[in-house]
Design an enzyme around this catalytic site. Sequence first.
Site, PDB file in Angstrom:
ATOM      1  N   ASN A 162       0.800  -1.220   0.000  1.00  0.00           N
ATOM      2  CA  ASN A 162       0.000   0.000   0.000  1.00  0.00           C
ATOM      3  C   ASN A 162       0.837   1.275   0.000  1.00  0.00           C
ATOM      4  O   ASN A 162       0.348   2.334  -0.387  1.00  0.00           O
ATOM      5  CB  ASN A 162      -0.933   0.012   1.210  1.00  0.00           C
ATOM      6  CG  ASN A 162      -0.210  -0.294   2.508  1.00  0.00           C
ATOM      7  OD1 ASN A 162       0.437  -1.333   2.652  1.00  0.00           O
ATOM      8  ND2 ASN A 162      -0.301   0.609   3.472  1.00  0.00           N
TER       9      ASN A 162
ATOM     10  N   GLN B 282      -5.167  -3.474  -2.198  1.00  0.00           N
ATOM     11  CA  GLN B 282      -4.604  -2.496  -3.125  1.00  0.00           C
ATOM     12  C   GLN B 282      -4.560  -3.007  -4.564  1.00  0.00           C
ATOM     13  O   GLN B 282      -4.630  -2.214  -5.502  1.00  0.00           O
ATOM     14  CB  GLN B 282      -3.185  -2.118  -2.678  1.00  0.00           C
ATOM     15  CG  GLN B 282      -3.112  -1.339  -1.383  1.00  0.00           C
ATOM     16  CD  GLN B 282      -3.637   0.081  -1.514  1.00  0.00           C
ATOM     17  OE1 GLN B 282      -3.725   0.640  -2.598  1.00  0.00           O
ATOM     18  NE2 GLN B 282      -3.986   0.675  -0.386  1.00  0.00           N
TER      19      GLN B 282
ATOM     20  N   CYS C 263      -3.402   4.428   7.607  1.00  0.00           N
ATOM     21  CA  CYS C 263      -3.613   3.867   8.940  1.00  0.00           C
ATOM     22  C   CYS C 263      -2.543   4.293   9.927  1.00  0.00           C
ATOM     23  O   CYS C 263      -2.722   4.161  11.133  1.00  0.00           O
ATOM     24  CB  CYS C 263      -3.645   2.325   8.854  1.00  0.00           C
ATOM     25  SG  CYS C 263      -5.005   1.702   7.850  1.00  0.00           S
TER      26      CYS C 263
END
Length: 388
Positions: A156, A184, A328
């Site tokens: 990612n 992804q 995140c």
Amino acid sequence: MKFPVYLDYAATSPADPRVAEKMMTCLTLDGVFGNAASKSHSYGWQAAEAVDIARNQVADFIGADSREIVFTSGATESDNLAVIGLAWKFQGGERNVIITSAIEHKAILDSCAFAEKLGFQVIRIKPDREGRVTPEMLREHLNERTLLVTLMHANNEIGTVQDIKALADTAHEYGALFHSDCAQSAGKIKIDVREQAADYLSFSGHKLYGPKGIGAFYIRNTAPRPEAVVHGGGHERGLRSGTLATHQIAGLGLAYEIAGQCFDEENARIRDLRERLRHGLCSLSGVLVNGSLRERLPGNLNLTFRGVNGEQFLLALTKIAVSTGSACTSASVNPSYVLKALGLSDEEAHASIRFSLGRFTTEEEIDFTVDYVKAEYLKLKAKGSFWK
């Protein structure tokens, strides 16, 4: 152009208008709003039919049987189901080793850390400089005690794509199960479970122009069923309880169907835009690419801008929406653990920016970004290096 120019598609993508419209038809009284578990009236039947259609759309997208698709709240839950669900199922058995990599998404790394508390040994392979884990690297750690290998299809942050077919085949040589996080890669790299022998795959809705809060878990019909992580009601054949969110599921299904229809044309266009961006920015001295150039997601470009303070540089780029890594972990002031695993220093990792392009990115936006980032980089660099 709309400002700031959105170049953070790896964090999330806007819903395709067709998907948003489809979801709206599943929310109101005159639409398909019912509970799919209600079997005594037409409202429930209609909702169940919408769920079945979406399940088939997702299955068709990856060449699976619809009975191999389980709807979850997203790829994070799917990852938990794969790792923790299998750890619970096989806890105390002879196969007590889980193999992953040091650059996996936190959903995998944190799940593996939880599995360690259950008594499992976790091996975290350090990838090569471009973020690749080869079958040879994996084979060094495999033995008859390996339960699960979990390696993401595409990273990612740096966009490097793994050969999950070869990696799954290698894991199976030792009787191990294989899981891959495809959040992804879905819609950007071909996924066909008839050719890629993964046992479990995780998918997300909002990374592919679908809604947030919905995902899917693929479980091969010959693979062991993980223990459920979410309990209550026995929905999704007992693998994931909870009232099915018909509007989100319908949106996910349509998003995946659309992605399949425009796969080649869309990814070729996005790849061309990425290369336009790369050539424009890498013409500057001190700008380096992170990750593989050959095995890479079409819309991902992760660059290190040497000679500047990364935090100040990012704060200066107010006219574009980009990130320094995974959404995140964007609240963290620590350097990216993915880039650190590739061998970058703290300063280099802090001075790295992820540009991620998507369906609605235009050539005009790319040209603006090149000129804008160049100007801001040279301006900050002229003030002197902020690196220690």
